[in-house]
Design an enzyme around this catalytic site. Structure first.
Site, PDB file in Angstrom:
ATOM      1  N   LEU A   1       0.879  -1.162   0.000  1.00 32.78           N
ATOM      2  CA  LEU A   1       0.000   0.000   0.000  1.00 32.78           C
ATOM      3  C   LEU A   1       0.918   1.213   0.000  1.00 32.78           C
ATOM      4  CD1 LEU A   1      -3.018   0.777   0.113  1.00 32.78           C
ATOM      5  CD2 LEU A   1      -2.823   0.838   2.612  1.00 32.78           C
ATOM      6  N   ASP A   2       0.742   2.095  -0.970  1.00 35.05           N
ATOM      7  CA  ASP A   2       1.661   3.218  -1.120  1.00 35.05           C
ATOM      8  C   ASP A   2       1.763   4.039   0.152  1.00 35.05           C
ATOM      9  OD1 ASP A   2       2.260   2.653  -3.805  1.00 35.05           O
ATOM     10  OD2 ASP A   2       0.433   3.655  -4.474  1.00 35.05           O
ATOM     11  N   ARG A   3       2.900   4.682   0.296  1.00 35.14           N
ATOM     12  CA  ARG A   3       3.167   5.505   1.482  1.00 35.14           C
ATOM     13  C   ARG A   3       2.085   6.561   1.703  1.00 35.14           C
ATOM     14  NH1 ARG A   3       8.471   9.440   1.910  1.00 35.14           N
ATOM     15  NH2 ARG A   3       8.018  10.352   3.957  1.00 35.14           N
TER      16      ARG A   3
END
Length: 200
Positions: A64-66
């Site tokens: 899950l992207d930052r």
């Protein structure tokens, strides 16, 4: 002269020689905050999963992207990890997406049918408007522009192109301001506060 081979003697199994049992399967549901990396280490000393989860030898199933929030599944089960993370398995994922602008029916219809991105056309998706969800405040807050409304969408996809949802909404003219993953398969963040985890 021939020699008669003595009969083979089989060692009776002992407790020590019996096969070891498989390690207990561990599944952790984590509600990832904004600005946290989906990994346990970082040379730049940014916030990672290690700041929130003290369980050893588990790994994120997918990422899950930052700059995204919400559900991240971690496990020590390699087969389960592959099942969740591999795009070939087409496990459905539901996102709550806040976009800039008053999203139109035309834009929603395009998202449903699939849009052409640089790495190929997206598969048909389930997309609908939703009321602003009762969720935690983001830290820092999104940047809102005066006199420009925002909309919330519920988007369900079964693939995992890099930053796919953000690119999809931008493609139809409604940039993503906030992205929360609510569900993966049958697992959700229900009952898990942001920054907390639940071990199944």
């Amino acid at each position: 002269m021939t020699f008669k081979r003595p009969p083979r003697r089989f060692k009776k199994p002992t407790l020590e020689s019996k096969p070891k049992t498989m390690a207990e399967q561990v599944i952790v549901l984590f509600n990832k905050p904004f600005d946290v990396l989906s990994q346990f280490t970082d040379d730049s000393k940014r916030q990672t999963l290690a700041n929130f989860i003290p369980i050893k030898e588990i790994y994120a199933a997918g990422r899950l992207d930052r700059d995204s929030e919400g559900l991240l599944i971690l496990t020590n089960d390699g087969k389960l990890q592959h099942k969740i993370a591999s795009p070939k398995n087409k496990m459905s994922k539901e996102y709550w997406v806040q976009v800039e602008g008053d999203v139109t029916d035309e834009a929603i219809d395009k998202l449903i049918k699939g849009v052409d991105l640089k790495d190929g056309k997206t598969l048909p998706a389930k997309v609908s408007r939703m009321a602003s969800p009762d969720v935690w405040p983001r830290n820092p807050p999104i940047r809102e522009r005066k006199n420009i409304p925002t909309s919330w969408l519920r988007i369900e996809i079964k693939e995992g192109k890099n930053r796919q949802v953000r690119r999809m909404t931008a493609h139809v003219g409604f940039p993503t301001l906030r992205l929360i993953r609510y569900r993966i398969g049958s697992w959700t963040i229900d009952g898990i506060e942001n920054g907390d985890f639940k071990r199944l």
